[in-house]
Each structure stands twice: as C-alpha cells, then as structure tokens.
Design a protein around this motif. Structure first.
Motif, PDB file in Angstrom:
ATOM      1  N   ALA A  37      44.372  41.142  37.866  1.00 26.93           N
ATOM      2  CA  ALA A  37      44.478  42.244  36.908  1.00 26.93           C
ATOM      3  C   ALA A  37      43.119  42.614  36.305  1.00 26.93           C
ATOM      4  O   ALA A  37      42.938  43.727  35.808  1.00 26.93           O
ATOM      5  CB  ALA A  37      45.463  41.891  35.798  1.00 26.93           C
ATOM      6  N   ASP A  38      42.161  41.674  36.328  1.00 30.12           N
ATOM      7  CA  ASP A  38      40.827  41.930  35.785  1.00 30.12           C
ATOM      8  C   ASP A  38      39.963  42.766  36.727  1.00 30.12           C
ATOM      9  O   ASP A  38      38.883  43.216  36.338  1.00 30.12           O
ATOM     10  CB  ASP A  38      40.095  40.608  35.497  1.00 30.12           C
ATOM     11  CG  ASP A  38      40.800  39.756  34.459  1.00 30.12           C
ATOM     12  OD1 ASP A  38      41.425  40.330  33.548  1.00 30.12           O
ATOM     13  OD2 ASP A  38      40.745  38.517  34.581  1.00 30.12           O
ATOM     14  N   GLY A  39      40.410  42.962  37.955  1.00 29.46           N
ATOM     15  CA  GLY A  39      39.639  43.717  38.935  1.00 29.46           C
ATOM     16  C   GLY A  39      39.574  45.194  38.573  1.00 29.46           C
ATOM     17  O   GLY A  39      40.345  45.685  37.735  1.00 29.46           O
ATOM     18  N   PRO A  40      38.665  45.916  39.193  1.00 28.10           N
ATOM     19  CA  PRO A  40      38.541  47.349  38.907  1.00 28.10           C
ATOM     20  C   PRO A  40      39.825  48.091  39.284  1.00 28.10           C
ATOM     21  O   PRO A  40      40.573  47.637  40.162  1.00 28.10           O
ATOM     22  CB  PRO A  40      37.363  47.788  39.781  1.00 28.10           C
ATOM     23  CG  PRO A  40      37.215  46.735  40.806  1.00 28.10           C
ATOM     24  CD  PRO A  40      37.749  45.461  40.237  1.00 28.10           C
ATOM     25  N   PRO A  41      40.078  49.234  38.642  1.00 29.15           N
ATOM     26  CA  PRO A  41      41.323  49.967  38.884  1.00 29.15           C
ATOM     27  C   PRO A  41      41.547  50.330  40.355  1.00 29.15           C
ATOM     28  O   PRO A  41      42.688  50.350  40.815  1.00 29.15           O
ATOM     29  CB  PRO A  41      41.168  51.240  38.046  1.00 29.15           C
ATOM     30  CG  PRO A  41      40.122  50.923  37.040  1.00 29.15           C
ATOM     31  CD  PRO A  41      39.248  49.862  37.636  1.00 29.15           C
ATOM     32  N   GLU A  42      40.470  50.573  41.083  1.00 30.40           N
ATOM     33  CA  GLU A  42      40.627  50.969  42.491  1.00 30.40           C
ATOM     34  C   GLU A  42      40.946  49.785  43.415  1.00 30.40           C
ATOM     35  O   GLU A  42      41.291  49.975  44.575  1.00 30.40           O
ATOM     36  CB  GLU A  42      39.383  51.716  43.001  1.00 30.40           C
ATOM     37  CG  GLU A  42      38.122  50.878  43.047  1.00 30.40           C
ATOM     38  CD  GLU A  42      37.344  50.805  41.727  1.00 30.40           C
ATOM     39  OE1 GLU A  42      36.244  50.220  41.751  1.00 30.40           O
ATOM     40  OE2 GLU A  42      37.816  51.294  40.688  1.00 30.40           O
ATOM     41  N   ALA A  50      49.153  40.258  39.984  1.00 31.24           N
ATOM     42  CA  ALA A  50      48.288  40.719  38.891  1.00 31.24           C
ATOM     43  C   ALA A  50      47.847  39.582  37.970  1.00 31.24           C
ATOM     44  O   ALA A  50      46.693  39.531  37.548  1.00 31.24           O
ATOM     45  CB  ALA A  50      48.977  41.816  38.091  1.00 31.24           C
ATOM     46  N   ASN A  51      48.733  38.636  37.666  1.00 25.15           N
ATOM     47  CA  ASN A  51      48.393  37.555  36.743  1.00 25.15           C
ATOM     48  C   ASN A  51      47.897  36.300  37.455  1.00 25.15           C
ATOM     49  O   ASN A  51      47.577  35.305  36.818  1.00 25.15           O
ATOM     50  CB  ASN A  51      49.594  37.226  35.849  1.00 25.15           C
ATOM     51  CG  ASN A  51      49.164  36.601  34.540  1.00 25.15           C
ATOM     52  OD1 ASN A  51      48.123  36.936  33.992  1.00 25.15           O
ATOM     53  ND2 ASN A  51      49.968  35.685  34.043  1.00 25.15           N
ATOM     54  N   LYS A  52      47.817  36.343  38.780  1.00 25.72           N
ATOM     55  CA  LYS A  52      47.304  35.210  39.548  1.00 25.72           C
ATOM     56  C   LYS A  52      45.778  35.196  39.478  1.00 25.72           C
ATOM     57  O   LYS A  52      45.139  36.184  39.116  1.00 25.72           O
ATOM     58  CB  LYS A  52      47.754  35.290  41.012  1.00 25.72           C
ATOM     59  CG  LYS A  52      49.248  35.322  41.190  1.00 25.72           C
ATOM     60  CD  LYS A  52      49.895  34.064  40.691  1.00 25.72           C
ATOM     61  CE  LYS A  52      51.405  34.129  40.907  1.00 25.72           C
ATOM     62  NZ  LYS A  52      52.101  33.079  40.231  1.00 25.72           N
ATOM     63  N   ILE A  53      45.197  34.074  39.868  1.00 22.04           N
ATOM     64  CA  ILE A  53      43.747  33.898  39.773  1.00 22.04           C
ATOM     65  C   ILE A  53      43.064  34.438  41.031  1.00 22.04           C
ATOM     66  O   ILE A  53      43.324  33.979  42.138  1.00 22.04           O
ATOM     67  CB  ILE A  53      43.385  32.414  39.560  1.00 22.04           C
ATOM     68  CG1 ILE A  53      44.091  31.871  38.316  1.00 22.04           C
ATOM     69  CG2 ILE A  53      41.875  32.227  39.477  1.00 22.04           C
ATOM     70  CD1 ILE A  53      43.827  32.634  37.029  1.00 22.04           C
ATOM     71  N   MET A  54      42.176  35.404  40.822  1.00 22.42           N
ATOM     72  CA  MET A  54      41.379  35.960  41.912  1.00 22.42           C
ATOM     73  C   MET A  54      40.189  35.049  42.193  1.00 22.42           C
ATOM     74  O   MET A  54      39.805  34.843  43.338  1.00 22.42           O
ATOM     75  CB  MET A  54      40.882  37.358  41.547  1.00 22.42           C
ATOM     76  CG  MET A  54      40.034  38.013  42.615  1.00 22.42           C
ATOM     77  SD  MET A  54      39.628  39.751  42.296  1.00 22.42           S
ATOM     78  CE  MET A  54      39.078  39.752  40.607  1.00 22.42           C
ATOM     79  N   HIS A  55      39.596  34.477  41.128  1.00 17.73           N
ATOM     80  CA  HIS A  55      38.418  33.621  41.290  1.00 17.73           C
ATOM     81  C   HIS A  55      38.265  32.718  40.073  1.00 17.73           C
ATOM     82  O   HIS A  55      38.391  33.172  38.938  1.00 17.73           O
ATOM     83  CB  HIS A  55      37.158  34.485  41.444  1.00 17.73           C
ATOM     84  CG  HIS A  55      35.905  33.687  41.556  1.00 17.73           C
ATOM     85  ND1 HIS A  55      35.589  32.969  42.691  1.00 17.73           N
ATOM     86  CD2 HIS A  55      34.895  33.467  40.676  1.00 17.73           C
ATOM     87  CE1 HIS A  55      34.425  32.357  42.509  1.00 17.73           C
ATOM     88  NE2 HIS A  55      33.989  32.649  41.290  1.00 17.73           N
TER      89      HIS A  55
END
Length: 139
Positions: A37-42, A50-55
């Motif tokens: 969810a913290d990623g850019p809108p695009e 969305a609430n999982k960890i990307m990094h």
C-alpha cells in the motif's frame, strides 16, 4: 565492484510476523518495513496484498537480512539454501536454536560435532531453513 551480499527471504503473507520474531530472537533492528500500500499509485496492487510487506530490512550486528511477501502467484517454498547463524558461545547457539525451532521442524538436532561446539539445522514455523553454529577453535 560488489558492495554487499544479502540474503532476501520470500514469504507467503507472514513476512511481518517472521521479521518481528527474528528481530526478537537475533537482537535485530528493523530499519525499514514497506507495505504494498506504500507503493506509488501507479504500482499495481490488489486489496489482498495491500497490507502485506513489499520490503523489509533488518540490521543484525554488522549484517543485514531482507525479505518481503511475494504475490501469491509468485510464492515458492524456500529450498536449496540455509540462513547460517554463527555465534560465539554454545549457550547462545542453544538459545537461538530453541527459539527458532518453536513450532518448526528439526532437520538436525543441535549438538557437538567434529567441527563445532554446537551445530544444528531446522526449518522455522515460517518455512525458513536455518543452520546455527558455534565453531570449535581449530588450531
């Protein structure tokens, strides 16, 4: 020139719980934890991730461990490697091995070997394979 070589662990939705556990067991400090969810809108993301960890990046002494939740279609069970923890005392090896082993699977009980005061292998409850070693002083 290579700057560093860092292990990056992939998870199937439980990265946050795993890294909080690893931080407590290994006296680590989580320096960064980004959600999808913290990623850019695009950046494509579904409500399921969305609430999982990307990094996530964690400092343990002078080493770094990283990881993230893989999108469900990309996740594969870890295999073909172990995260190796080298410690200075048998007591520390026993402590870490016991903690990581809670709810996991022992693949080699910890004990003395010809090359180590303590050596053991396990797969923790998150699916990460570990080796814990306190080497003998070879002389």
């Amino acid at each position: 020139m290579t700057k560093d070589l860092v292990t990056y662990l992939g998870f199937d939705g439980d990265c946050e719980a795993a890294f909080k556990f690893y931080a407590s067991v290994l006296n680590g400090e989580i320096l960064m934890m980004l959600r999808y969810a913290d990623g850019p809108p695009e950046m494509p993301k579904t409500p399921e991730i969305a609430n999982k960890i990307m990094h996530v990046r964690m400092q343990i002494g002078d080493r770094v461990l990283m990881g993230g939740d893989a999108p469900t279609s990309c996740y594969q069970k870890p295999q073909g490697f172990n995260v190796n923890i080298m410690v200075e005392t048998p007591a520390e090896a026993d402590r870490i091995y016991a903690a990581l082993g809670e709810g996991g699977t022992v693949t080699m009980p910890i004990g003395e070997t010809f090359f180590a005061e303590r050596f053991g292998m396990l797969i923790d409850r998150f699916g990460t394979p570990w080796m814990v070693i306190c080497e003998k002083q070879m002389g």
